[in-house]
Design a protein around this motif. Structure first.
Motif, PDB file in Angstrom:
ATOM      1  N   MET A   4       0.805  -1.218   0.186  1.00 37.11           N
ATOM      2  CA  MET A   4       0.002   0.058   0.060  1.00 37.11           C
ATOM      3  C   MET A   4       0.935   1.118   0.014  1.00 37.11           C
ATOM      4  SD  MET A   4      -3.037  -1.004  -0.602  1.00 37.11           S
ATOM      5  CE  MET A   4      -4.100   0.520  -0.039  1.00 37.11           C
ATOM      6  N   ILE A   5       2.027   1.218   0.454  1.00 37.58           N
ATOM      7  CA  ILE A   5       2.836   2.494   0.578  1.00 37.58           C
ATOM      8  C   ILE A   5       3.358   2.521  -0.947  1.00 37.58           C
ATOM      9  CG2 ILE A   5       5.406   3.018   1.049  1.00 37.58           C
ATOM     10  CD1 ILE A   5       3.862   3.437   3.465  1.00 37.58           C
ATOM     11  N   ASN A   6       3.757   1.596  -1.656  1.00 38.87           N
ATOM     12  CA  ASN A   6       4.156   1.862  -3.126  1.00 38.87           C
ATOM     13  C   ASN A   6       2.829   2.018  -3.982  1.00 38.87           C
ATOM     14  OD1 ASN A   6       6.856   0.818  -2.519  1.00 38.87           O
ATOM     15  ND2 ASN A   6       6.057  -1.459  -3.216  1.00 38.87           N
ATOM     16  N   GLU A   7       1.707   1.639  -3.416  1.00 41.66           N
ATOM     17  CA  GLU A   7       0.557   2.271  -4.265  1.00 41.66           C
ATOM     18  C   GLU A   7       0.449   3.649  -4.126  1.00 41.66           C
ATOM     19  OE1 GLU A   7      -1.840   0.474  -6.570  1.00 41.66           O
ATOM     20  OE2 GLU A   7       0.105  -0.451  -6.608  1.00 41.66           O
ATOM     21  N   ALA A   8       0.333   4.072  -2.690  1.00 44.09           N
ATOM     22  CA  ALA A   8       0.055   5.452  -2.513  1.00 44.09           C
ATOM     23  C   ALA A   8       1.430   6.369  -3.004  1.00 44.09           C
ATOM     24  CB  ALA A   8       0.448   5.820  -1.036  1.00 44.09           C
ATOM     25  N   LYS A   9       2.350   5.816  -3.129  1.00 49.79           N
ATOM     26  CA  LYS A   9       3.497   6.521  -4.017  1.00 49.79           C
ATOM     27  C   LYS A   9       3.343   6.601  -5.394  1.00 49.79           C
ATOM     28  CE  LYS A   9       8.015   5.932  -2.263  1.00 49.79           C
ATOM     29  NZ  LYS A   9       8.840   5.253  -1.787  1.00 49.79           N
ATOM     30  N   ARG A  10       2.718   5.583  -5.890  1.00 49.57           N
ATOM     31  CA  ARG A  10       2.321   5.777  -7.359  1.00 49.57           C
ATOM     32  C   ARG A  10       1.232   6.771  -7.777  1.00 49.57           C
ATOM     33  NH1 ARG A  10      -1.707   3.748 -10.048  1.00 49.57           N
ATOM     34  NH2 ARG A  10      -2.851   2.389  -8.351  1.00 49.57           N
ATOM     35  N   ILE A  11       0.294   6.922  -6.776  1.00 52.19           N
ATOM     36  CA  ILE A  11      -0.937   7.568  -6.953  1.00 52.19           C
ATOM     37  C   ILE A  11      -0.505   9.172  -6.701  1.00 52.19           C
ATOM     38  CG2 ILE A  11      -3.037   8.286  -6.182  1.00 52.19           C
ATOM     39  CD1 ILE A  11      -3.718   5.160  -5.658  1.00 52.19           C
ATOM     40  N   TRP A  12       0.260   9.468  -5.738  1.00 50.41           N
ATOM     41  CA  TRP A  12       0.999  10.556  -5.153  1.00 50.41           C
ATOM     42  C   TRP A  12       2.401  10.654  -5.723  1.00 50.41           C
ATOM     43  CZ3 TRP A  12      -1.210  14.380  -1.713  1.00 50.41           C
ATOM     44  CH2 TRP A  12      -2.419  14.340  -1.488  1.00 50.41           C
ATOM     45  N   PRO A  13       2.781  10.822  -6.593  1.00 43.22           N
ATOM     46  CA  PRO A  13       4.213  10.853  -7.059  1.00 43.22           C
ATOM     47  C   PRO A  13       5.045  12.020  -6.543  1.00 43.22           C
ATOM     48  CG  PRO A  13       2.672  11.498  -9.173  1.00 43.22           C
ATOM     49  CD  PRO A  13       1.871  11.134  -7.887  1.00 43.22           C
ATOM     50  N   GLY A  14       6.137  11.561  -6.319  1.00 44.80           N
ATOM     51  CA  GLY A  14       7.078  12.370  -5.429  1.00 44.80           C
ATOM     52  C   GLY A  14       7.086  12.352  -4.034  1.00 44.80           C
ATOM     53  N   ILE A  15       6.085  11.758  -3.465  1.00 39.70           N
ATOM     54  CA  ILE A  15       6.207  11.532  -1.819  1.00 39.70           C
ATOM     55  C   ILE A  15       7.081  10.452  -1.633  1.00 39.70           C
ATOM     56  CG2 ILE A  15       3.732  12.572  -1.674  1.00 39.70           C
ATOM     57  CD1 ILE A  15       2.689   9.513  -1.040  1.00 39.70           C
ATOM     58  N   ASN A  16       7.484  10.778  -0.216  1.00 38.62           N
ATOM     59  CA  ASN A  16       8.313   9.737   0.318  1.00 38.62           C
ATOM     60  C   ASN A  16       7.588   8.739   1.237  1.00 38.62           C
ATOM     61  OD1 ASN A  16       8.002  10.703   3.109  1.00 38.62           O
ATOM     62  ND2 ASN A  16       9.700  12.286   2.530  1.00 38.62           N
ATOM     63  N   ASP A  17       8.203   7.591   1.628  1.00 39.02           N
ATOM     64  CA  ASP A  17       7.690   6.576   2.348  1.00 39.02           C
ATOM     65  C   ASP A  17       6.782   7.151   3.730  1.00 39.02           C
ATOM     66  OD1 ASP A  17       8.664   4.660   0.823  1.00 39.02           O
ATOM     67  OD2 ASP A  17      10.115   3.839   2.106  1.00 39.02           O
ATOM     68  N   ASP A  18       7.512   8.218   4.453  1.00 37.15           N
ATOM     69  CA  ASP A  18       6.840   8.682   5.531  1.00 37.15           C
ATOM     70  C   ASP A  18       5.384   9.303   5.297  1.00 37.15           C
ATOM     71  OD1 ASP A  18       8.814   7.577   7.305  1.00 37.15           O
ATOM     72  OD2 ASP A  18       9.744   9.517   6.997  1.00 37.15           O
ATOM     73  N   GLU A  19       5.551   9.964   4.030  1.00 37.68           N
ATOM     74  CA  GLU A  19       4.469  10.910   3.506  1.00 37.68           C
ATOM     75  C   GLU A  19       3.137   9.898   3.188  1.00 37.68           C
ATOM     76  OE1 GLU A  19       6.117  15.282   1.808  1.00 37.68           O
ATOM     77  OE2 GLU A  19       6.364  13.246   1.020  1.00 37.68           O
ATOM     78  N   ALA A  20       3.639   8.801   2.391  1.00 35.88           N
ATOM     79  CA  ALA A  20       2.761   7.779   1.990  1.00 35.88           C
ATOM     80  C   ALA A  20       1.940   7.192   3.159  1.00 35.88           C
ATOM     81  CB  ALA A  20       3.544   6.827   1.204  1.00 35.88           C
ATOM     82  N   ASN A  21       3.084   6.899   4.409  1.00 34.10           N
ATOM     83  CA  ASN A  21       2.363   6.205   5.511  1.00 34.10           C
ATOM     84  C   ASN A  21       1.307   7.123   6.062  1.00 34.10           C
ATOM     85  OD1 ASN A  21       2.587   3.951   7.321  1.00 34.10           O
ATOM     86  ND2 ASN A  21       3.592   5.530   8.715  1.00 34.10           N
ATOM     87  N   MET A  22       1.639   8.404   6.243  1.00 28.15           N
ATOM     88  CA  MET A  22       0.875   9.518   6.994  1.00 28.15           C
ATOM     89  C   MET A  22      -0.390   9.439   6.092  1.00 28.15           C
ATOM     90  SD  MET A  22       1.350  13.533   7.690  1.00 28.15           S
ATOM     91  CE  MET A  22       2.621  13.677   6.619  1.00 28.15           C
ATOM     92  N   LEU A  23      -0.316   9.576   4.642  1.00 24.97           N
ATOM     93  CA  LEU A  23      -1.545   9.680   3.966  1.00 24.97           C
ATOM     94  C   LEU A  23      -2.291   8.255   4.165  1.00 24.97           C
ATOM     95  CD1 LEU A  23      -0.206  10.935   0.464  1.00 24.97           C
ATOM     96  CD2 LEU A  23      -1.938  11.765   2.182  1.00 24.97           C
ATOM     97  N   LEU A  24      -1.758   7.355   4.211  1.00 25.98           N
ATOM     98  CA  LEU A  24      -2.692   5.985   4.360  1.00 25.98           C
ATOM     99  C   LEU A  24      -3.442   6.018   5.836  1.00 25.98           C
ATOM    100  CD1 LEU A  24      -0.383   3.318   3.115  1.00 25.98           C
ATOM    101  CD2 LEU A  24      -2.367   4.050   2.008  1.00 25.98           C
ATOM    102  N   TRP A  25      -2.756   6.154   6.928  1.00 27.10           N
ATOM    103  CA  TRP A  25      -3.234   6.268   8.347  1.00 27.10           C
ATOM    104  C   TRP A  25      -4.141   7.345   8.543  1.00 27.10           C
ATOM    105  CZ3 TRP A  25      -3.352   2.322  11.566  1.00 27.10           C
ATOM    106  CH2 TRP A  25      -2.256   1.181  11.161  1.00 27.10           C
TER     107      TRP A  25
END
Length: 78
Positions: A4-25
């Motif tokens: 899901m981190i990879n999917e978040a980064k695919r949908i939100w290009p340019g974000i890092n793992d921490d930002e992807a994690n924050m968006l998910l949670w």
């Protein structure tokens, strides 16, 4: 392995793992929502906030607070 981190980064290009994690949670129904629901929420949020992670999280908090106020108004114990 797609996560899901990879999917978040695919949908939100340019974000890092921490930002992807924050968006998910903070801005989706993850981990309780279905994968399809979470991905849809990420896509909708990206479009609405033009890739601004902080704005997406703030908007999610506002939605939660609004729902809590409405719930409390309808379930008030006098």
């Amino acid at each position: 392995m797609i996560t899901m981190i990879n999917e978040a980064k695919r949908i939100w290009p340019g974000i890092n793992d921490d930002e992807a994690n924050m968006l998910l949670w903070e801005a989706t129904s993850y981990p309780f929502g279905s994968e399809d629901a979470v991905l849809e929420q990420l896509e909708r949020s990206y479009k609405k906030h033009a890739g601004n992670v902080e704005a997406a999280v703030a908007d999610a908090y506002e939605e939660i607070e609004k729902a809590m106020r409405e719930y409390n108004e309808h379930n008030r114990i006098d």
